[in-house]
Design an enzyme around this catalytic site. Structure first.
Site, PDB file in Angstrom:
ATOM      1  N   LYS A 116       0.810  -1.222   0.000  1.00 19.38           N
ATOM      2  CA  LYS A 116       0.000   0.000   0.000  1.00 19.38           C
ATOM      3  C   LYS A 116       0.845   1.274   0.000  1.00 19.38           C
ATOM      4  O   LYS A 116       0.469   2.278  -0.595  1.00 19.38           O
ATOM      5  CB  LYS A 116      -0.958  -0.018   1.188  1.00 19.38           C
ATOM      6  CG  LYS A 116      -2.148  -0.961   1.007  1.00 19.38           C
ATOM      7  CD  LYS A 116      -3.093  -0.861   2.170  1.00 19.38           C
ATOM      8  CE  LYS A 116      -4.417  -1.541   1.883  1.00 19.38           C
ATOM      9  NZ  LYS A 116      -4.295  -2.944   1.539  1.00 19.38           N
ATOM     10  N   ARG A 293      -6.841  -7.734 -10.057  1.00 25.76           N
ATOM     11  CA  ARG A 293      -7.592  -8.955 -10.350  1.00 25.76           C
ATOM     12  C   ARG A 293      -9.020  -8.564 -10.717  1.00 25.76           C
ATOM     13  O   ARG A 293      -9.381  -7.390 -10.692  1.00 25.76           O
ATOM     14  CB  ARG A 293      -7.627  -9.864  -9.119  1.00 25.76           C
ATOM     15  CG  ARG A 293      -8.138  -9.124  -7.875  1.00 25.76           C
ATOM     16  CD  ARG A 293      -8.372 -10.041  -6.710  1.00 25.76           C
ATOM     17  NE  ARG A 293      -8.588  -9.323  -5.462  1.00 25.76           N
ATOM     18  CZ  ARG A 293      -9.725  -8.748  -5.091  1.00 25.76           C
ATOM     19  NH1 ARG A 293     -10.767  -8.766  -5.909  1.00 25.76           N
ATOM     20  NH2 ARG A 293      -9.829  -8.133  -3.930  1.00 25.76           N
TER      21      ARG A 293
END
Length: 445
Positions: A116, A293
Site C-alpha cells: 500500500k 484482479r
C-alpha cells in the site's frame, strides 16, 4: 483464442468463469479441494482435479498441486479468479515460467500495487490524488505517533500488505493509536508475513467508490465506469451499484481519468480496479488501493456496459482486441449487487451448514451468480459468500424495485443467511435516497 483454461479457484467465481469459457468453446478445467467435490463448479467443468484437503494452504493455495493439475490436463492458461493466489506475483511468474498463459496483470504490476505504501507513492507521482499519510512504513510506535500528530487525528492504521478490508484500525487519539498500532502490526505479521504499517488520514464520513479498468493487449488502458461500494460491514462490502448515485458527470470524468493514469503508471494489462475514498462534503477523492484482479462486484459493470469482463480478460491474455470499441464506451441503466452470505443478518457472524432449500429468483433484469445448489453444504473452511444477486433496471428506481422483489422471492434455508438484512436495507430511507456513506450499516444496527 485460448483453447483450454484451468480455473484456480472455487465456488461462484469458478462457476462464473467456467460458464464464459464454455460459451467461447474453451475447455474448462476445475481444481477443487476434497471438501468441494460436490459443488456445481466441479461438475460443470469439462474436467476436474482434486488438489488437496479442505485447508486452502493445501489446496487452493497449493502452487505445486495446481501446476501439476495444469500439466496433467494439458491446460494452456490459468485464471486465478479473486482471492487465494489471484494477487500473488510469485504465482503469476511461476505460471508464465511454466509456459502457461496467466489470465491477469503482469507480476510486476501485482508487486507494485501489492504494497500500500509503494502504491500510494507511485500514484502520487502519477498525479493520482492520495490521502495525507506516510510515504514510508512507520518503523515503530514512536514513529507512528509522530506521523499521526503531523497528519492530524483521526487516523487509519493500515497493514501495508493488507487487502480486502483486513488489517485496519481507526485511532482518534494517541492512546488509541498505541493500541491499534500493536494490534494491526501483529495481525499483519500473522496474516501477510509483513508487519509494515502505514498511517493515513481517516475520514469519518466517506464513500467508497471504485473504477473498473481494463488494460488492453495494444497497451491502452480504458475505464468502464465507477461502482459505489459504501454498504460495508467490518470494512468489507455487502452491496455495490453502478453508477454511483454520488458521482456527477464532472466528478465521473475526474474519477475515470485518474484511474486510467493509475493503470498507465504501472503498465497495466487485463482487468483491475482502482479503489478510492470520496469525501461527500467536498467531492474530493483519494486513491485507496488497486486490486490487481477481477473484483467480486464485476457483474454490475458488465450489466451497465454490456460486456463480459471474463471474456475480455481472456482476449487480453491471448493478445486479442476487445469485443467493444474502446473509444465508444457508453453506460446504460443501473445495476445493484447484493452479496448473499452464510452469516446471521444482525451481527454478520458466519453460519455455515447444509443447504435444504435453494430457489433463485428469476425475472427481467435479475441475475444470480451462485456457487451452491440445494443439497450442498457451506463449510467453515472458506469465505461465507454463497451467491451474488444482481439486478438491472433502466434507472436506479427500477433496479431498487427489482432488488426488493428478488430478495423476497429468494428461498434459502439451512445455513444462516443475510437476506433479511437486504430486505431491511431496501426499505432504509438513507439507502433509498442514494445519500449514504460507509457508516450506514452501523447506523442500522
Amino acid at each position: 483464442m485460448i483453447e483450454s483454461l484451468l480455473v484456480a479457484n472455487r465456488g461462484e467465481i469458478a462457476r462464473r468463469i467456467i460458464r464464459t469459457a464454455k460459451r467461447l468453446g474453451i475447455r474448462a478445467i476445475a481444481v477443487h479441494s476434497e471438501a468441494d467435490a460436490g459443488l456445481p463448479f466441479v461438475t460443470e467443468a469439462d474436467e476436474a482435479v482434486c488438489v488437496g484437503p479442505a485447508n486452502p494452504a493445501q489446496s487452493y493455495r497449493n502452487v505445486e498441486a495446481i501446476l501439476a493439475a495444469a500439466k496433467s490436463t494439458g491446460a494452456q492458461a490459468i485464471h486465478p479468479g479473486y482471492g487465494f493466489l489471484s494477487e500473488n506475483a510469485d504465482f503469476a511468474r511461476t505460471v508464465e515460467a511454466s509456459g502457461l498463459i496467466w489470465v491477469g496483470p503482469g507480476a510486476d504490476a501485482i508487486t507494485a500495487m501489492g504494497d500500500k505504501i509503494n502504491a500510494r507513492n507511485l500514484m502520487a507521482a502519477a498525479g493520482v490524488p492520495v490521502a495525507p499519510g506516510t510515504t514510508d512504513p512507520a518503523a515503530d510506535l514512536d514513529a507512528a505517533v509522530v506521523a499521526a500528530a503531523e497528519i492530524g487525528y483521526p487516523v487509519m492504521v493500515k497493514a501495508a500488505a493488507g487487502g480486502g478490508g483486513m488489517g485496519m484500525g481507526v485511532a482518534t487519539d494517541e492512546a488509541a493509536l498505541r493500541t491499534e498500532y500493536d494490534k494491526v502490526r501483529a495481525f499483519a505479521e500473522r496474516m501477510f508475513g509483513d508487519g509494515s504499517v502505514l498511517i493515513e488520514r481517516y475520514f469519518p464520513r466517506v464513500r467508497h467508490v471504485e473504477v473498473q479498468i481494463l488494460g488492453l493487449a495494444d497497451g491502452r488502458v480504458v475505464a468502464l465506469g465507477e461502482r459505489e461500494c459504501s454498504v460495508q460491514r467490518r470494512n468489507q462490502k455487502l452491496v455495490e451499484e453502478s453508477p454511483s448515485p454520488a458521482v456527477s458527470p464532472e466528478l465521473r470524468e475526474r474519477f475515470l481519468a485518474a484511474a486510467v493514469r493509475a493503470g498507465e503508471a504501472v503498465g497495466y494489462r487485463n482487468a483491475g480496479t482502482v479503489e478510492c475514498l470520496l469525501d461527500p462534503a467536498t467531492n474530493e477523492f483519494f486513491f485507496l488501493e488497486m486490486n490487481t484482479r477481477l473484483q467480486v462486484e464485476h457483474p454490475v459493470t458488465e450489466l451497465v456496459y454490456g460486456v463480459d469482463l471474463v471474456e475480455e480478460q481472456l482476449r487480453v491474455a491471448a493478445g486479442l482486441a476487445p469485443t467493444f470499441d474502446p473509444d465508444a464506451l457508453a453506460p446504460r441503466g443501473h445495476a445493484i449487487e447484493l452479496r448473499i452470505n452464510a452469516e446471521d443478518p444482525k451481527r454478520f457472524l458466519p453460519g455455515p451448514g447444509a443447504i435444504k432449500t435453494w430457489v433463485e429468483p428469476t425475472g427481467e433484469g435479475v441475475r444470480v451468480d451462485s456457487g451452491y445448489v440445494a443439497g450442498n453444504t457451506v463449510t467453515p473452511f472458506y469465505d461465507s459468500l454463497m451467491a451474488k444477486l444482481i439486478v438491472f433496471g433502466a434507472d436506479r428506481s427500477e433496479a431498487l424495485e427489482r432488488a426488493k422483489a428478488a430478495v423476497a422471492s429468494f428461498e434459502l434455508t439451512g445455513p444462516k443467511c443475510n437476506l433479511p438484512f437486504f430486505a431491511e436495507l431496501l426499505e432504509n430511507q438513507e439507502f433509498l435516497s442514494g445519500d449514504y456513506d460507509t457508516g450506514i450499516v452501523s447506523r442500522m444496527r
